[in-house]
Enzyme design. Structure first.
Site, PDB file in Angstrom:
ATOM      1  N   TYR A 134       0.788  -1.223   0.000  1.00 38.11           N
ATOM      2  CA  TYR A 134       0.000   0.000   0.000  1.00 38.11           C
ATOM      3  C   TYR A 134       0.827   1.284   0.000  1.00 38.11           C
ATOM      4  O   TYR A 134       0.265   2.374  -0.075  1.00 38.11           O
ATOM      5  CB  TYR A 134      -0.944   0.006   1.217  1.00 38.11           C
ATOM      6  CG  TYR A 134      -1.912  -1.153   1.186  1.00 38.11           C
ATOM      7  CD1 TYR A 134      -3.001  -1.149   0.319  1.00 38.11           C
ATOM      8  CD2 TYR A 134      -1.733  -2.268   1.997  1.00 38.11           C
ATOM      9  CE1 TYR A 134      -3.885  -2.207   0.272  1.00 38.11           C
ATOM     10  CE2 TYR A 134      -2.621  -3.334   1.964  1.00 38.11           C
ATOM     11  CZ  TYR A 134      -3.691  -3.296   1.094  1.00 38.11           C
ATOM     12  OH  TYR A 134      -4.559  -4.349   1.044  1.00 38.11           O
ATOM     13  N   HIS A 166      -9.151   1.360  -5.606  1.00 33.92           N
ATOM     14  CA  HIS A 166      -8.301   0.477  -4.794  1.00 33.92           C
ATOM     15  C   HIS A 166      -6.849   0.881  -5.012  1.00 33.92           C
ATOM     16  O   HIS A 166      -6.437   1.125  -6.148  1.00 33.92           O
ATOM     17  CB  HIS A 166      -8.493  -0.988  -5.185  1.00 33.92           C
ATOM     18  CG  HIS A 166      -9.900  -1.436  -5.020  1.00 33.92           C
ATOM     19  ND1 HIS A 166     -10.433  -1.750  -3.792  1.00 33.92           N
ATOM     20  CD2 HIS A 166     -10.903  -1.581  -5.922  1.00 33.92           C
ATOM     21  CE1 HIS A 166     -11.699  -2.073  -3.947  1.00 33.92           C
ATOM     22  NE2 HIS A 166     -12.015  -1.978  -5.231  1.00 33.92           N
TER      23      HIS A 166
END
Length: 154
Positions: free
Chosen positions: A25, A103
């Protein structure tokens, strides 16, 4: 006066951006993402509200509130609720506010169970796998798409 009202919603565990699995991430925090999003929105002459919750019901409540506030589009990163939440899907469909699904990681290149989304088939657009730059792309698209849609209604 802003010509478009956007709402950015982040689901569960996105408050951990910057520290949660940085190899997946990245190291940018949610606070950094939201600050950049507000600056971007201002440069596009749109208003932007942000919301994050780890609780499904709170996200449903915020989506329902968006219609009453005159939100023109929602950018949503549903996090883990992507694969489980019929309730959030129903809220999005129930308020009739168009949305962009977002996302940070490429969910299609990860575990098989992450490849199913309850949101993609009804989203105006889907952004994934671009890291936190995906927020920039999603907001840009939502702002420009909604401005175009508003002009076409005139």
């Amino acid at each position: 006066m802003p010509s478009c009202n956007l709402l950015l919603i982040n689901g569960p565990n996105l408050n951990l951006l910057g520290t949660r699995e940085p190899h997946v991430y990245g190291s940018t925090t949610l606070a950094d993402v939201e600050a950049a999003a507000r600056q971007q929105a201002a440069s596009l002459s749109v208003s932007l509200a942000t919301f994050q919750s780890n609780h499904e019901g709170a996200i449903v409540d915020r989506i329902q509130q968006a219609r009453d506030e005159g939100v023109d589009a929602i950018v949503i990163n549903p996090g883990g609720f992507t694969h489980t939440s019929v309730a959030i899907r129903d809220a999005l469909l129930g308020v009739g506010v168009p949305y962009v699904e977002l996302h940070v990681s490429n969910v299609h290149a990860r575990e098989e169970w992450r490849r199913h989304s309850y949101f993609t088939d009804k989203a105006v657009a889907m952004v994934c796998g671009m890291g936190v730059y995906g927020y920039t792309a999603a907001i840009e698209f939502a702002a420009r798409h909604m401005k175009t849609a508003a002009r076409e209604k005139l």
